[in-house]
Enzyme design. Structure first.
Site, mmCIF file in Angstrom:
data_model
loop_
_atom_site.group_PDB
_atom_site.id
_atom_site.type_symbol
_atom_site.label_atom_id
_atom_site.label_comp_id
_atom_site.label_asym_id
_atom_site.label_seq_id
_atom_site.Cartn_x
_atom_site.Cartn_y
_atom_site.Cartn_z
ATOM 1 N N HIS A 22 0.750 -1.486 -0.117
ATOM 2 C CA HIS A 22 0.025 -0.165 0.164
ATOM 3 C C HIS A 22 0.809 1.109 0.025
ATOM 4 O O HIS A 22 1.702 1.519 0.622
ATOM 5 C CB HIS A 22 -0.784 -0.089 1.312
ATOM 6 C CG HIS A 22 -1.793 1.308 1.277
ATOM 7 N ND1 HIS A 22 -2.008 1.848 2.671
ATOM 8 C CD2 HIS A 22 -2.503 1.853 0.268
ATOM 9 C CE1 HIS A 22 -2.790 2.990 2.388
ATOM 10 N NE2 HIS A 22 -3.037 2.741 1.000
ATOM 11 N N ASP A 64 -4.866 3.737 -4.818
ATOM 12 C CA ASP A 64 -5.270 4.237 -3.568
ATOM 13 C C ASP A 64 -5.954 5.403 -3.445
ATOM 14 O O ASP A 64 -5.657 6.494 -3.210
ATOM 15 C CB ASP A 64 -3.745 4.576 -3.021
ATOM 16 C CG ASP A 64 -3.690 4.911 -1.501
ATOM 17 O OD1 ASP A 64 -4.832 4.540 -0.758
ATOM 18 O OD2 ASP A 64 -2.721 5.435 -0.859
ATOM 19 N N TYR A 113 10.749 12.737 -12.479
ATOM 20 C CA TYR A 113 12.134 11.954 -12.484
ATOM 21 C C TYR A 113 12.520 11.614 -10.946
ATOM 22 O O TYR A 113 12.781 10.591 -10.608
ATOM 23 C CB TYR A 113 13.352 12.501 -13.165
ATOM 24 C CG TYR A 113 13.246 12.734 -14.532
ATOM 25 C CD1 TYR A 113 12.380 11.921 -15.387
ATOM 26 C CD2 TYR A 113 13.876 13.553 -15.384
ATOM 27 C CE1 TYR A 113 12.243 11.803 -16.609
ATOM 28 C CE2 TYR A 113 13.774 13.657 -16.665
ATOM 29 C CZ TYR A 113 13.035 12.695 -17.738
ATOM 30 O OH TYR A 113 12.970 12.928 -18.762
#
Length: 142
Positions: A22, A64, A113
Site C-alpha cells: 500500500h 489508492d 524523475y
C-alpha cells in the site's frame, strides 16, 4: 499458467505488482524515459504500448483512492514544447472504464524523475508517444 492474467503481463511484472505494498508507486515509462538511470528495479516490456499495459495492470492493481488525494501522476509537458499528448486521453478512458476512482496529478519533468527514483519499479515499455510516462500509486485490496 494462471487464469485471468492478461497475456501482456510478464511473470516478472506480475511478481513485481504482487510484491508492492500500500502506497508504493510504479512507473509505466515510454521508450524515451531514462529507466535504468532512474531505477535499479526495471521491468522490461519492450515492444509493448503503455496504454495497453495500463489497461492490463488495472485489472490486478488497486489504486489508492482512499488514502491519497491523487492516485495517478503524469509528466507535465515542458513549457514551450507546444505538444498535446493524445495518449493522456487513452489513459483517462482506461482509468474511467476500469471502475477505479482516480484523480490525476501533473508533475513537472524533473520532479517527475525525482518521484520516479523513489518508485518501487519502472516498467520500460516500447511506447513511442511523447509524455506517455505515468505513475500509479497502489491502494489496498478489500
Amino acid at each position: 499458467m494462471l487464469k485471468n492474467i492478461p497475456k501482456n503481463l510478464s511473470p516478472k511484472l506480475v511478481k513485481t505488482l504482487m510484491e508492492m505494498g500500500h502506497g508504493d508507486e510504479i512507473v509505466i515509462a515510454d521508450g524515451n524515459f531514462p529507466s535504468a538511470t532512474i531505477s535499479t528495479n526495471v521491468v522490461r516490456a519492450d515492444g509493448l504500448k503503455a496504454d495497453e499495459l495500463l489497461n492490463s495492470i488495472l485489472k490486478l492493481f488497486p489504486l489508492d483512492y482512499e488514502y491519497s488525494k491523487e492516485q495517478v501522476f503524469l509528466m507535465k509537458v515542458v513549457e514551450g514544447d507546444n505538444y498535446r499528448p493524445e495518449i493522456w486521453e487513452n489513459y483517462k478512458t482506461i482509468l474511467k472504464d476500469s471502475g477505479e476512482k482516480h484523480s490525476i496529478g501533473y508533475i513537472e519533468r524533473f520532479e517527475f524523475y525525482e518521484r520516479a527514483r523513489s518508485s518501487y519499479a519502472v516498467i520500460a515499455t516500447g511506447e513511442e508517444a511523447l509524455y506517455a510516462n505515468i505513475i500509479l500509486k497502489k491502494g489496498v485490496v478489500k
